[in-house]
Design an enzyme around this catalytic site. Structure first.
Site, PDB file in Angstrom:
ATOM      1  N   GLU A 163      42.322  42.722  26.455  1.00  0.00           N
ATOM      2  CA  GLU A 163      43.367  42.137  25.608  1.00  0.00           C
ATOM      3  C   GLU A 163      43.720  40.710  26.031  1.00  0.00           C
ATOM      4  OE1 GLU A 163      43.474  44.925  27.320  1.00  0.00           O
ATOM      5  OE2 GLU A 163      43.455  46.520  25.829  1.00  0.00           O
ATOM      6  N   SER A 164      42.974  40.047  26.887  1.00  0.00           N
ATOM      7  CA  SER A 164      43.094  38.645  27.332  1.00  0.00           C
ATOM      8  C   SER A 164      43.163  38.532  28.853  1.00  0.00           C
ATOM      9  CB  SER A 164      44.235  37.889  26.664  1.00  0.00           C
ATOM     10  OG  SER A 164      43.958  37.754  25.287  1.00  0.00           O
ATOM     11  N   CYS A 215      46.833  40.258  23.442  1.00  0.00           N
ATOM     12  CA  CYS A 215      46.648  40.339  21.997  1.00  0.00           C
ATOM     13  C   CYS A 215      46.637  41.813  21.608  1.00  0.00           C
ATOM     14  CB  CYS A 215      45.373  39.617  21.561  1.00  0.00           C
ATOM     15  SG  CYS A 215      43.900  40.304  22.274  1.00  0.00           S
ATOM     16  N   HIS A 230      49.481  32.431  40.661  1.00  0.00           N
ATOM     17  CA  HIS A 230      49.341  31.486  41.780  1.00  0.00           C
ATOM     18  C   HIS A 230      50.595  31.654  42.629  1.00  0.00           C
ATOM     19  CE1 HIS A 230      46.068  29.698  39.559  1.00  0.00           C
ATOM     20  NE2 HIS A 230      46.855  29.714  38.503  1.00  0.00           N
ATOM     21  N   SER A 239      45.529  32.931  44.639  1.00  0.00           N
ATOM     22  CA  SER A 239      45.330  32.712  43.204  1.00  0.00           C
ATOM     23  C   SER A 239      44.424  33.807  42.692  1.00  0.00           C
ATOM     24  CB  SER A 239      44.649  31.370  42.933  1.00  0.00           C
ATOM     25  OG  SER A 239      45.561  30.323  43.105  1.00  0.00           O
TER      26      SER A 239
END
Ligand code: SPD
Length: 428
Positions: free
Chosen positions: A64-65, A85, A70, A57
């Site tokens: 930008e985020s 974004c 997983h 994970s």
């Protein structure tokens, strides 16, 4: 980016991926960070975790985020999401990952996040906060939470490691790996067991060799069974009286891995006094001549897989036979805390073959073995007895000259001092 939403989110199912890649935390982190960079995102940091035995994970945080993953290697499956974004195109990251993971099939859904029609903008000024964030951003700072665990059903020892895998080969006998632990440096693992690490190998290798060599004083002919990493023969060959060492290791991949990646341990393979044989040590001892070795060292792994026969009565009867009249046997003796059954049974075997008082046990400390408390068990064929040496001055100067870091003239004796529970286990 549409002006009607703050962000764009794609949720991806990657299927029929390469299972080895799906379980390789370092490769996945590299690919996820690579995907972010390819899509021209600014990487802030990343954190990845490997689950034992399968699964990874991780999250890459970008200006930008984020990108998150997983994996289920046993299904060749990865669940990935890329939240963006601004002008970033998440599909560039998608294409990169599809290729890296070898995904034969996939599906994806895309949704807009933060619909501006539902939100009310306040007058909070984020410009200065953005500038401050840029000051402490470190694009090369990644954190991985990856652990190697050596365990039985009830106890374990875990070492954090970097996730880098330098060698990973399934030999005919076992899985041979060289990994890098954060605390102890590179380590050799056989199947899921820690064998040795760069930073604590000297505990084991000095203690397997020197107590018996200072007992025999003039040993010339030594047989080592196992010991593929080379640490034991390195220590034996420090003694100038040694004329010949025969080492019989069953797994050539162990020797190869250690020569390539642990050269500090595999340091004496070129010594002309060493004869290296890649073969079955149990069969070798069975067909060895009578009374030829001064010292026989069994540097095997735990009594599962290829090392199981190194704990049998027949094997030690043959060891006894091939030792000279005053010869000494030293065997990797397991832990009286981690696997007391194997520990006690080996001592019973040695007592039955060498005699009750001729099977002493030496304890020593290895931080990277489960419980830390480990042993070497001895078989004394004649009068030479490590508990009764008197040449402590010779030990002192050898230790100083060679720069030994564990063994010394005090440890020579204290290794044989046993706690009561250990004495009870071996009925001595
Ligand atoms: N559980 C570890 C048992 C130790 C086996 N031998 C280690 C090899 C070092 N030469």
């Amino acid at each position: 980016m549409s002006s009607t939403a703050l962000g764009n989110h794609i949720l991806v199912e990657f299927m029929n991926c390469d299972p080895h890649v799906m379980n390789d935390v370092a490769a996945i982190e590299r690919d996820m960070v690579g995907a972010a960079r390819k899509a021209e995102a600014t990487v802030i940091n990343s954190t990845f975790h490997h689950f034992s035995p399968y699964g990874v994970s991780g999250v890459v945080v970008i200006q930008e985020s984020h990108l998150a993953i997983h994996t289920w290697p046993e299904y060749g499956y990865a669940a990935v999401d890329v939240f963006t974004c601004g002008d970033m195109n998440a599909w560039i990251a998608f294409d990169h990952l599809k290729e890296c993971f070898g995904a034969k099939s996939y599906s994806a859904i895309e949704m807009k996040r933060g619909s501006v029609n539902l939100l009310t903008r306040n007058d909070f000024d984020i410009t200065s906060a953005r500038e401050k964030a840029a000051e402490w951003r470190n694009p090369d700072f990644y954190t991985r939470n990856v652990w190697f665990t050596d365990k039985d059903e009830d106890q374990a020892l875990s070492l954090r490691f970097t996730g880098d895998v330098f060698f990973d080969v399934q030999s005919p006998f076992q899985r041979v790996r060289i990994l890098e632990s954060t605390k102890y440096g590179k380590m050799l693992a056989l199947d899921d067991m820690v064998m040795t690490t760069i930073k604590d190998e000297f505990h084991y290798h000095e203690m397997i060799a020197h107590p018996s060599l200072f007992t025999l004083q003039n040993a010339k002919n030594v047989l080592v069974i196992g010991g593929g990493d080379g640490g034991t023969v390195r220590e034996v060959l420090r003694h100038s009286n040694i004329e010949k060492v025969t080492m019989v290791e069953i797994d050539g991949e162990v020797i190869k891995a250690c020569k390539e990646h642990l050269p500090e341990i595999a340091a004496a393979f070129d010594d002309p006094r060493l004869e290296l044989i890649v073969d079955d040590g149990i069969a070798f001892v069975k067909s060895a001549a009578d009374a030829v070795y001064d010292l026989l060292i069994v540097d095997g792994s735990d009594p599962v897989g290829p090392a199981e026969g190194l704990f049998s009565v027949e094997f030690y009867q043959n060891c006894y036979r091939t030792l000279k009249a005053d010869g000494i046997l030293v065997a990797q003796g397991e832990s009286p805390k981690f696997n007391e059954k194997a520990f006690a049974e080996l001592n019973q075997t040695l007592q039955s073959i060498f005699g009750q008082d001729n099977a002493p046990v030496g304890l020593f400390f290895v931080p990277t073995y489960p419980t830390g408390m480990w042993s070497f068990q001895y078989g004394l064929k004649g009068a030479a007895d490590p508990r009764k040496v008197s040449n402590t001055e010779a030990i002192k100067s050898f230790v100083a000259e060679k720069g030994l870091r564990y063994y010394n003239e005090d440890i020579h004796f204290s290794t044989f001092a046993l706690p009561n529970f250990v004495k009870q286990l071996i009925q001595q």
